[in-house]
Design a protein around this motif. Structure first.
Motif, PDB file in Angstrom:
ATOM      1  N   TRP A 180       0.815  -1.210   0.000  1.00  0.00           N
ATOM      2  CA  TRP A 180       0.000   0.000   0.000  1.00  0.00           C
ATOM      3  C   TRP A 180       0.852   1.265   0.000  1.00  0.00           C
ATOM      4  CZ3 TRP A 180      -4.760   0.825  -1.350  1.00  0.00           C
ATOM      5  CH2 TRP A 180      -5.670  -0.234  -1.332  1.00  0.00           C
ATOM      6  N   TYR A 181       2.006   1.219   0.644  1.00  0.00           N
ATOM      7  CA  TYR A 181       2.897   2.392   0.597  1.00  0.00           C
ATOM      8  C   TYR A 181       3.368   2.635  -0.836  1.00  0.00           C
ATOM      9  CZ  TYR A 181       3.304   3.315   5.596  1.00  0.00           C
ATOM     10  OH  TYR A 181       3.046   3.687   6.890  1.00  0.00           O
ATOM     11  N   ASN A 182       3.643   1.564  -1.547  1.00  0.00           N
ATOM     12  CA  ASN A 182       4.063   1.687  -2.945  1.00  0.00           C
ATOM     13  C   ASN A 182       2.930   2.262  -3.800  1.00  0.00           C
ATOM     14  OD1 ASN A 182       5.876   1.134  -5.253  1.00  0.00           O
ATOM     15  ND2 ASN A 182       4.307  -0.364  -5.786  1.00  0.00           N
ATOM     16  N   ARG A 183       1.716   1.776  -3.567  1.00  0.00           N
ATOM     17  CA  ARG A 183       0.565   2.285  -4.322  1.00  0.00           C
ATOM     18  C   ARG A 183       0.327   3.776  -4.054  1.00  0.00           C
ATOM     19  NH1 ARG A 183      -3.784  -2.646  -3.267  1.00  0.00           N
ATOM     20  NH2 ARG A 183      -2.924  -4.111  -4.817  1.00  0.00           N
ATOM     21  N   ALA A 184       0.465   4.186  -2.763  1.00  0.00           N
ATOM     22  CA  ALA A 184       0.241   5.591  -2.410  1.00  0.00           C
ATOM     23  C   ALA A 184       1.211   6.508  -3.146  1.00  0.00           C
ATOM     24  CB  ALA A 184       0.387   5.774  -0.896  1.00  0.00           C
ATOM     25  N   ARG A 185       2.451   6.073  -3.286  1.00  0.00           N
ATOM     26  CA  ARG A 185       3.443   6.891  -4.005  1.00  0.00           C
ATOM     27  C   ARG A 185       3.221   6.832  -5.517  1.00  0.00           C
ATOM     28  NH1 ARG A 185       6.892   4.040   0.029  1.00  0.00           N
ATOM     29  NH2 ARG A 185       7.377   5.555   1.675  1.00  0.00           N
ATOM     30  N   ARG A 186       2.901   5.658  -5.976  1.00  0.00           N
ATOM     31  CA  ARG A 186       2.766   5.457  -7.426  1.00  0.00           C
ATOM     32  C   ARG A 186       1.549   6.173  -7.987  1.00  0.00           C
ATOM     33  NH1 ARG A 186       1.998  -0.497 -10.266  1.00  0.00           N
ATOM     34  NH2 ARG A 186       1.897   0.210 -12.442  1.00  0.00           N
ATOM     35  N   ASN A 222      -0.250   8.575  -6.366  1.00  0.00           N
ATOM     36  CA  ASN A 222      -0.356   9.944  -5.877  1.00  0.00           C
ATOM     37  C   ASN A 222      -1.540  10.169  -4.920  1.00  0.00           C
ATOM     38  OD1 ASN A 222       0.740  12.489  -5.683  1.00  0.00           O
ATOM     39  ND2 ASN A 222      -0.552  13.337  -7.305  1.00  0.00           N
ATOM     40  N   TYR A 258      -2.622   9.551  -0.390  1.00  0.00           N
ATOM     41  CA  TYR A 258      -2.045   9.427   0.948  1.00  0.00           C
ATOM     42  C   TYR A 258      -2.805   8.385   1.771  1.00  0.00           C
ATOM     43  CZ  TYR A 258       0.088  13.886  -0.301  1.00  0.00           C
ATOM     44  OH  TYR A 258       0.772  14.882  -0.942  1.00  0.00           O
TER      45      TYR A 258
END
Length: 451
Positions: A407-413, A415, A417
């Motif tokens: 999920w951290y990767n998805r949040a960055r990818r 855009n 939070y």
């Protein structure tokens, strides 16, 4: 007064510190049995503190006391606990004392001009010997003012305070059976560092309590605290126990009534039970028998009857809390209906709460399918119709299913939070609306510094 025999004491301390009673060959059978029973018994100890200016009243009244900061541990003291007094100015430790009452609020209201209301009556056991370099001793044994003294550390302190004219076995017999009030007598100071190897004691406290939170950012890595389980950490959206602990110790006293109208797995009930508060907890779909079934939109309690209310409500329909058809958690927080229904709960909380008392409400925002909903702000607007704001706290979100690398990767990818915090709105029921309207504007003298 007496002079300590350092050599004699050192032999006894080394033996008893390690709890190897089989090595004590010189004890007679009766005293050895009494000593063994004392070491195995459930004994408790607590540290109180004073300064050179407050110490006199401690001794005159035979009363130990503290303020709000250390009230959670002080109010755990029961009659018969062993107590020690730490003079912060002189770096001296006075012991041994025994509690002659349970701790209470304002046992002697006029003592210290009311500055230290959490009090316990005490009596000296034998002659009180001040120990020098107390700060180092307490640090070595892991003794803290805000936690109970661990059993091994307590026994070591009792050993060190042994009068010179008593053998170890006689001293433990006195500690076990002391029932008489005796005049306070204080001997000359002595150094504990000459009496034995204190460092050899593995003396961690058995129950470590925290200090009250001091900032508006609260972060609780674990759902529980202490020895007993509070609530169920597998329950959806379970409330951190220390969050409730902080609220009740800041805004209530022992014996006060706390109500949680949406109590989920019962965390509020368990915390209040351990901390000496009365609690009534409701839920629309109770998961245990000591939680009463009720809809929070109509609370069956008298007006102005409750000392604190805590609410951890649904944040929308993102979590399936239960299958009850009337659950507010089945309504989307993207609709005004969600806030209309929560306002009914707010109104009831306001009705049952005593004037001047506090409501704590925990809520989080929502981000789903590329849409952000400021649930906290919307709820806060409704709360301000009924309550004054005491403060707003940010609660770090832990244990979330989205707290994974994926999920951290998805949040960055993509855009967006992840939700990192919840709001804790601390609100107060006004004392008198007419008086509030006539209040004069406050004048504050700020200290401005040159840039």
């Amino acid at each position: 007064m007496f002079k300590s025999s350092f050599l004699s004491n050192k032999v006894h301390f080394t033996l008893l510190t390690k709890y190897k009673l089989s090595r004590i060959s010189k004890f007679n059978g009766v005293n050895q049995l009494k000593t063994r029973e004392f070491l195995k018994s459930e004994i408790h100890g607590q540290l109180f503190a004073c300064t050179e200016s407050t110490k006199k009243e401690c001794f005159e009244h035979l009363l130990f006391a503290t303020n709000k900061t250390y009230s959670p541990v002080a109010m755990r003291v029961k009659k018969g606990y062993f107590l020690f007094l730490f003079d912060l100015d002189a770096d001296l430790l006075y012991g041994v004392f025994k509690a002659t009452s349970d701790a209470g609020v304002n046992i002697q209201p006029d003592a210290w001009k009311g500055k230290y209301p959490y009090q316990v009556k005490v009596k000296p056991i034998g002659i009180i010997t001040p120990l020098e370099n107390a700060k180092k001793l307490l640090k070595t044994l892991g003794v803290k003012r805000y936690s109970p003294i661990g059993k091994k550390a307590l026994i070591k302190l009792l050993e060190i305070c042994r009068p010179e004219n008593l053998s170890i076995e006689e001293w433990f017999d006195v500690l076990s059976n002391d029932d008489n009030l005796i005049p306070l007598e204080i001997s000359t100071k002595k150094s504990w560092e000459l009496l034995g190897d204190v460092k050899s004691v593995d003396a961690k406290p058995e129950e470590e309590l925290p200090l009250l939170e001091a900032t508006t950012l609260w972060d609780f890595p674990r759902q529980n605290y202490g020895k007993t389980k509070k609530g169920n950490n597998k329950y959806p959206g379970v409330t951190p126990a220390l969050l409730i602990w902080n609220l009740i110790w800041r805004y209530t006293e022992v014996g006060d009534l706390v109500v949680d109208p949406m109590c989920g797995s019962g965390t509020t009930l368990d915390v209040c039970k351990e901390e000496g508060r009365r609690a009534i907890c409701y839920d629309i779909a109770p998961v245990r028998p000591d939680i009463k079934q009720n809809d929070a939109r109509k609370i069956p309690l008298a007006s102005d009857s409750v000392d604190m209310v805590f609410v951890d409500s649904p944040y929308g329909d993102n979590i399936r809390y239960n299958e009850h058809p009337a659950s507010i958690g089945k309504i989307s927080s993207e609709t005004e209906l969600f806030y209309d229904e929560l306002e009914k709960v707010i109104s009831e909380c306001h009705r049952i709460l005593k004037k001047g008392k506090v409501l704590g409400w925990l809520i989080g925002d929502q981000w789903v399918k590329k849409k952000f909903t400021p649930v906290g702000f919307k709820l806060y607007q409704r709360l301000t119709k009924y309550f004054e704001t005491v403060d707003i706290i940010c609660i770090t979100r832990r244990g979330q299913s989205s707290h994974t690398g994926l999920w951290y990767n998805r949040a960055r990818r993509f855009n967006f939070y992840l939700r990192g915090f919840k709001y804790l709105f601390i609100m107060k029921k006004p004392l008198d609306k007419d008086k509030e309207k006539t209040k004069k504007p406050r004048k504050i003298n700020w200290n401005n510094y040159k840039r």
